[in-house]
Design a protein around this motif. Structure first.
Motif, PDB file in Angstrom:
ATOM      1  N   SER A 214       0.746  -0.989   0.060  1.00  0.00           N
ATOM      2  CA  SER A 214       0.063  -0.157   0.014  1.00  0.00           C
ATOM      3  C   SER A 214       0.837   1.302   0.032  1.00  0.00           C
ATOM      4  O   SER A 214       2.127   1.056   0.087  1.00  0.00           O
ATOM      5  CB  SER A 214      -0.911   0.126   1.247  1.00  0.00           C
ATOM      6  OG  SER A 214      -1.919  -0.982   1.210  1.00  0.00           O
ATOM      7  N   ALA A 215       0.169   2.347  -0.195  1.00  0.00           N
ATOM      8  CA  ALA A 215       0.814   3.537  -0.004  1.00  0.00           C
ATOM      9  C   ALA A 215       1.434   3.859   1.359  1.00  0.00           C
ATOM     10  O   ALA A 215       0.869   3.274   2.217  1.00  0.00           O
ATOM     11  CB  ALA A 215       0.252   4.781  -0.532  1.00  0.00           C
TER      12      ALA A 215
ATOM     13  N   THR B 293      -2.256   8.149   0.551  1.00  0.00           N
ATOM     14  CA  THR B 293      -3.509   8.269  -0.255  1.00  0.00           C
ATOM     15  C   THR B 293      -4.442   9.463   0.214  1.00  0.00           C
ATOM     16  O   THR B 293      -4.765  10.250  -0.733  1.00  0.00           O
ATOM     17  CB  THR B 293      -4.288   6.757  -0.181  1.00  0.00           C
ATOM     18  OG1 THR B 293      -3.420   6.014  -0.451  1.00  0.00           O
ATOM     19  CG2 THR B 293      -5.290   7.022  -1.209  1.00  0.00           C
TER      20      THR B 293
ATOM     21  N   GLU C  46       1.419   4.172  -4.267  1.00  0.00           N
ATOM     22  CA  GLU C  46       1.743   2.804  -4.093  1.00  0.00           C
ATOM     23  C   GLU C  46       3.224   2.420  -4.794  1.00  0.00           C
ATOM     24  O   GLU C  46       3.911   1.541  -4.449  1.00  0.00           O
ATOM     25  CB  GLU C  46       0.841   1.803  -4.623  1.00  0.00           C
ATOM     26  CG  GLU C  46      -0.230   1.267  -3.621  1.00  0.00           C
ATOM     27  CD  GLU C  46      -1.100   2.340  -3.066  1.00  0.00           C
ATOM     28  OE1 GLU C  46      -1.350   3.545  -3.597  1.00  0.00           O
ATOM     29  OE2 GLU C  46      -1.861   2.061  -2.215  1.00  0.00           O
TER      30      GLU C  46
ATOM     31  N   PHE D   3      -3.459  -1.932  -5.262  1.00  0.00           N
ATOM     32  CA  PHE D   3      -4.838  -1.196  -5.707  1.00  0.00           C
ATOM     33  C   PHE D   3      -4.795  -0.263  -6.909  1.00  0.00           C
ATOM     34  O   PHE D   3      -5.676   0.413  -7.106  1.00  0.00           O
ATOM     35  CB  PHE D   3      -4.743  -0.200  -4.279  1.00  0.00           C
ATOM     36  CG  PHE D   3      -5.393   1.202  -4.486  1.00  0.00           C
ATOM     37  CD1 PHE D   3      -6.566   1.643  -4.436  1.00  0.00           C
ATOM     38  CD2 PHE D   3      -4.324   2.268  -4.695  1.00  0.00           C
ATOM     39  CE1 PHE D   3      -6.813   3.078  -4.494  1.00  0.00           C
ATOM     40  CE2 PHE D   3      -4.604   3.468  -4.652  1.00  0.00           C
ATOM     41  CZ  PHE D   3      -5.975   4.020  -4.559  1.00  0.00           C
TER      42      PHE D   3
ATOM     43  N   ARG E  12     -11.024   2.340  -2.342  1.00  0.00           N
ATOM     44  CA  ARG E  12      -9.992   2.159  -1.033  1.00  0.00           C
ATOM     45  C   ARG E  12     -10.000   1.116  -0.393  1.00  0.00           C
ATOM     46  O   ARG E  12     -10.752   0.311  -0.255  1.00  0.00           O
ATOM     47  CB  ARG E  12     -10.653   3.451  -0.057  1.00  0.00           C
ATOM     48  CG  ARG E  12     -10.780   4.783  -0.582  1.00  0.00           C
ATOM     49  CD  ARG E  12      -9.498   5.415  -0.961  1.00  0.00           C
ATOM     50  NE  ARG E  12      -8.450   5.333   0.033  1.00  0.00           N
ATOM     51  CZ  ARG E  12      -8.252   6.409   0.886  1.00  0.00           C
ATOM     52  NH1 ARG E  12      -9.035   7.436   0.989  1.00  0.00           N
ATOM     53  NH2 ARG E  12      -7.431   6.451   1.889  1.00  0.00           N
ATOM     54  N   GLY E  13      -8.791   0.687   0.171  1.00  0.00           N
ATOM     55  CA  GLY E  13      -8.124  -0.457   0.863  1.00  0.00           C
ATOM     56  C   GLY E  13      -8.256  -1.796  -0.201  1.00  0.00           C
ATOM     57  O   GLY E  13      -8.119  -2.990   0.230  1.00  0.00           O
ATOM     58  N   ALA E  14      -8.110  -1.338  -1.420  1.00  0.00           N
ATOM     59  CA  ALA E  14      -8.161  -2.730  -2.513  1.00  0.00           C
ATOM     60  C   ALA E  14      -6.871  -3.518  -2.688  1.00  0.00           C
ATOM     61  O   ALA E  14      -6.977  -4.249  -3.292  1.00  0.00           O
ATOM     62  CB  ALA E  14      -8.782  -2.265  -3.770  1.00  0.00           C
ATOM     63  N   SER E  15      -5.666  -2.875  -1.749  1.00  0.00           N
ATOM     64  CA  SER E  15      -4.351  -3.596  -1.984  1.00  0.00           C
ATOM     65  C   SER E  15      -4.613  -5.025  -1.552  1.00  0.00           C
ATOM     66  O   SER E  15      -4.087  -6.090  -2.071  1.00  0.00           O
ATOM     67  CB  SER E  15      -3.331  -2.926  -1.261  1.00  0.00           C
ATOM     68  OG  SER E  15      -2.991  -1.767  -1.851  1.00  0.00           O
TER      69      SER E  15
HETATM   70  N1  ASP Z   1      -3.573   3.303  -0.488  1.00  0.00           N
HETATM   71  C1  ASP Z   1      -5.054   2.876  -0.928  1.00  0.00           C
HETATM   72  C2  ASP Z   1      -5.946   3.379   0.177  1.00  0.00           C
HETATM   73  O1  ASP Z   1      -5.641   3.891   1.185  1.00  0.00           O
HETATM   74  C3  ASP Z   1      -5.207   1.340  -1.195  1.00  0.00           C
HETATM   75  C4  ASP Z   1      -4.846   0.522   0.028  1.00  0.00           C
HETATM   76  O2  ASP Z   1      -4.360   0.908   0.931  1.00  0.00           O
HETATM   77  O3  ASP Z   1      -5.199  -0.591   0.087  1.00  0.00           O
HETATM   78  O4  ASP Z   1      -7.175   3.101   0.011  1.00  0.00           O
END
Ligand code: ASP
Ligand code: MG
Length: 249
Positions: free
Chosen positions: A40-41, A46, A73, A135, A150-153
């Motif tokens: 992830s970043a 993000t 990322e 992501f 969001r969160g898709a890593s």
């Molecule tokens: N950096 C992106 C987010 O904050 C993806 C991730 O972290 O999965 O949503």
């Protein structure tokens, strides 16, 4: 064995954390595994990029937002590869597009359609640790860079694990796994060692922020065992996997 490890933003928040994560990856590699890592970043990058875009433009085009956000990322992927190289192993970072993550065209919420991991396969065969920016992917129709939400890593990691035939996928964050309740609020809450895809789906749908909903759906469909654990300890976490109804109590 092939393994996929995913490290969330809090696990790669600064230079010291990136070096610590690099050591964990190298340890896995030295156990004889072929390691593909999804990152992830760093930290709140993000959110900061989203905020920066707002300051520049009130209504940016979705295409440019995806160009901007995917950079987060990409930074952590390159930095992590550098840290691994300094530990005497070769690592190569890839964008989602380079890694063969093919998606639908909807910016900000694209779906993975296919994974064509040719470049990852060759890098693994050459003995490299592969680092993939999470992501993100590339649209099959427009060829533009997309993000998966969001969160898709987490979803990137499980999709790659399935495409590479990995034995399991580890999702590292700052929590020790899945708990019966929030241990910070409920005394006596304990870690669940194993949970079925179905139960995990229900928790994700009810808003538990442990795993991205689509990641669990993907893992269930492709039968990828997922180990949710902390990058800050060596404790075992929670295995999300296929559990036979008859075997469970
Ligand atoms: N950096 C992106 C987010 O904050 C993806 C991730 O972290 O999965 O949503
Ligand atoms: Mg997450």
């Amino acid at each position: 064995m092939r393994v996929v490890q995913k490290f969330g933003g809090s696990s790669v928040a600064d230079a010291a954390s990136i070096k610590r994560v690099a050591q964990r990856i190298v340890a896995t590699k030295e156990q004889g595994h072929e390691v593909t890592v999804v990152v992830s970043a760093m930290g709140d990058t993000t959110d900061e990029l989203l905020d920066l875009a707002q300051q520049v433009s009130p209504n940016p085009r979705a295409r440019e937002m995806d160009m901007l956000l995917t950079a987060g990322e990409r930074m952590s992927a390159a930095l992590l590869a550098m840290a691994i190289n300094d530990l005497g192993h070769t690592a190569r970072s890839f964008t989602g597009s380079q890694a063969g993550v093919i998606t639908s065209e909807k910016h900000g919420d694209a779906r993975i359609i296919d994974i064509t991991p040719g470049r990852i396969e060759s890098a693994l065969e050459e003995g490299d640790v592969v680092i993939v920016a999470g992501f993100q992917g590339v649209s099959q129709s427009t060829k533009d860079v997309t993000t998966l939400g969001r969160g898709a890593s987490d979803t990137t990691a499980v999709a790659l694990a399935a495409a590479l035939g990995a034995g399991y996928c580890e999702i590292y964050s700052d929590v020790d796994g899945v708990f019966t309740a929030d241990p910070r609020i409920v005394p006596g809450a304990h870690r669940i060692p194993e949970i079925s895809y179905e139960e995990m789906l229900e928790m994700a749908a009810n808003g538990a922020k442990i795993l991205h909903l689509r990641c669990v759906e993907y893992a269930r469909r492709e039968n990828v065992p997922v180990h949710v654990r902390s990058s800050f300890s060596d404790k075992p976490g929670t295995w999300v996997k296929h559990i036979d109804e008859e075997d469970s109590v």
